[in-house]
Design a protein around this motif. Structure first.
Motif, PDB file in Angstrom:
ATOM      1  N   GLY A  43      18.332 -67.277-128.279  1.00  0.00           N
ATOM      2  CA  GLY A  43      18.602 -67.624-129.670  1.00  0.00           C
ATOM      3  C   GLY A  43      19.364 -66.537-130.403  1.00  0.00           C
ATOM      4  N   THR A  44      19.092 -65.281-130.062  1.00  0.00           N
ATOM      5  CA  THR A  44      19.794 -64.167-130.708  1.00  0.00           C
ATOM      6  C   THR A  44      21.119 -63.861-130.026  1.00  0.00           C
ATOM      7  OG1 THR A  44      18.690 -62.506-129.333  1.00  0.00           O
ATOM      8  CG2 THR A  44      17.603 -63.142-131.384  1.00  0.00           C
ATOM      9  N   LEU A  45      21.393 -64.544-128.922  1.00  0.00           N
ATOM     10  CA  LEU A  45      22.638 -64.320-128.192  1.00  0.00           C
ATOM     11  C   LEU A  45      23.536 -65.555-128.283  1.00  0.00           C
ATOM     12  CD1 LEU A  45      21.199 -62.553-125.007  1.00  0.00           C
ATOM     13  CD2 LEU A  45      22.181 -61.495-127.048  1.00  0.00           C
ATOM     14  N   SER A  46      23.426 -66.279-129.384  1.00  0.00           N
ATOM     15  CA  SER A  46      24.247 -67.465-129.576  1.00  0.00           C
ATOM     16  C   SER A  46      25.663 -67.084-129.970  1.00  0.00           C
ATOM     17  CB  SER A  46      23.644 -68.373-130.652  1.00  0.00           C
ATOM     18  OG  SER A  46      23.782 -67.781-131.937  1.00  0.00           O
ATOM     19  N   ILE A  47      26.594 -67.966-129.682  1.00  0.00           N
ATOM     20  CA  ILE A  47      27.989 -67.719-130.069  1.00  0.00           C
ATOM     21  C   ILE A  47      28.100 -67.682-131.588  1.00  0.00           C
ATOM     22  CG2 ILE A  47      30.360 -68.543-129.843  1.00  0.00           C
ATOM     23  CD1 ILE A  47      28.928 -67.533-127.247  1.00  0.00           C
TER      24      ILE A  47
END
Length: 456
Positions: free
Chosen positions: A257-261
């Motif tokens: 979730g924190t590594l979303s585009i």
């Protein structure tokens, strides 16, 4: 034959770095060979799929620079899936089962207790028409299982081979023993078709030549090859890449979730930094910034992709982003700098680009050269003497050297003792771009005020 590939996200959330790695590998394969990428939205999960997420996927892909030949939505193809399901039912490959989840769980526990593998016992195949009618009269609705080609000799039928094999473009020779698998459910009780089934139908209908996806689908591929064969279709070439892990060696799943585009975009990361990292992580190529997708496409080769997990490091991505910006010519960022309110032109960008990690960092240095700052006076004697010795304008890149030479001569200082107090006073920063480039942009009026300890 030019490749036709597909990227098939579910619109149940935003794209993350794991999704994009799969998307990039598919896109580069197609781009290098002049093929086509199809965007296929796997939106048969009616409760979780939303148009908001679908549009978010398109937004992320466009921002990254993807182009796709066409878009398909599985929710628009339900009639086609029903048609193919009837075909498989007629061939005896899709059969009705009526067990509840609780009943199936009890069966599995009994099998395990007897030392047997917890494989579905094909009880649905043994039901008579009367038994099926009775179950449906009780309100039960069937789910439909695909009969795998793993008939045993005890069944009275001719034994069939249980090994499905293929040459994986990344992993080499692969085998899946479908004799150790339960017949998969392809259609739920409510009539909803599952991914294992719909994906094969789509791949056949859309002429997909290559399937590039994560290694978590390897076993699933053994089942899907069986479905392709049941439909008298040739399976596409398969390539299963390793999954990403974090810099700490642990799975990324809980952090996606924190590594979303979307998050990367809001944080100011460059599309080509993200694409470069996604394309090169887990390969034999060095992870370096590339200026456009075609450069990455030229590098693409299945033989370079390792079967070991790719290690994703957010700090490495940020470093890659900085390297990319350090090489960017002014023309590439002019409009975006203007949108940030920065009007210093090429001289400003060339002065500061080596000191930005994301483009918005340039605003700090724009304030330094064109706004007001609170100077830091570390050595009042040095800064006061520099204010006295400031030459008249116009200034150029040689002004800084001439000024420091004069101040050094007057104070007897050199090195850090000379330069550091001047930097702190002129910029308010402990480090930064070369002052020979910044000083002409700051200008004499601001420089004199700051050297005298005044806000300017």
């Amino acid at each position: 034959m030019k490749p036709t590939v597909r990227f098939a996200p579910s619109p149940t959330g935003r794209l993350h770095i794991g999704n994009i790695r799969t998307a990039v590998l598919n896109y580069l394969l197609a781009r290098k060979a002049g093929g086509t990428l199809i965007l296929r939205l796997d939106d048969t999960d009616r409760e979780r799929s939303t148009e908001e997420f679908a549009e978010g996927i398109r937004t992320d892909l466009r921002w990254l620079g993807f182009e796709w030949g066409r878009e398909e939505r599985q929710s628009a193809r339900l009639a086609r899936y029903s048609e193919v399901a009837e075909q498989l039912k007629g061939a005896g490959r899709l059969y009705a089962c009526y067990e509840s989840e609780e009943e199936l769980d009890r069966k599995r526990k009994r099998q395990l207790g007897r030392g047997m593998p917890p494989i579905y016992d094909r009880a649905g195949l043994k039901l008579t028409d009367a038994e099926r009618a009775k179950l449906e009269a009780e309100g039960r609705r069937p789910h439909w299982r695909f009969r795998l080609n793993n008939t045993s000799a005890e069944s009275g039928l001719t034994p069939l081979p249980t090994i499905v094999s293929w040459n994986d473009l990344i992993r080499g020779d692969q085998t899946v023993d479908i004799g150790s698998l339960s017949d998969p459910v392809l259609i739920r009780e409510d009539g909803t078709p599952l991914y294992t089934f719909t994906s094969v139908v789509d791949d056949v209908d859309f002429g997909i030549t290559h399937i590039v996806r994560g290694e978590d689908h390897v076993t699933n591929s053994g089942v899907q090859i069986s479905i392709f064969e049941a439909l008298d279709a040739v399976p596409p070439a398969l390539a299963h890449h390793s999954l990403l892990i974090g810099a700490d060696g642990h799975a990324l799943s809980k952090r996606l979730g924190t590594l979303s585009i979307e998050t990367f975009r809001k944080d100011g990361l460059e599309p080509m930094a993200i694409l470069s990292h996604a394309a090169l992580v887990g390969t034999s190529d060095a992870i370096e910034p590339h200026g456009n997708i075609d450069e990455l496409a030229e590098l693409f080769d299945f033989g370079k992709i390792s079967t070991a997990p790719g290690r994703f490091d957010l700090e490495e991505l940020k470093t890659l982003n900085a390297k990319l910006l350090h090489k960017r010519p002014y023309e590439d960022v002019a409009d975006r700098l203007a949108a940030l309110g920065i009007t210093g032109g090429a001289p400003f960008w060339e002065a500061v680009r080596g000191n930005v990690t994301v483009l918005s960092d340039a605003r700090t240095w724009w304030t330094v050269v064109a706004g007001e700052i609170d100077p830091v006076i570390e050595n009042p004697d040095v800064t006061a003497k520099a204010a006295e010795l400031l030459p008249s304008e116009p200034w150029d890149s040689s002004t800084w050297g001439k000024l420091t030479a004069e101040v050094g001569k007057a104070t007897g200082l050199k090195g850090r003792a000379l330069f550091h107090p001047l930097r702190l006073a002129l910029t308010g920063q402990d480090a930064g771009p070369e002052l020979k480039a910044l000083l002409p942009l700051i200008g004499r009026a601001r420089a004199e005020a700051r050297l005298r300890g005044q806000r300017g």
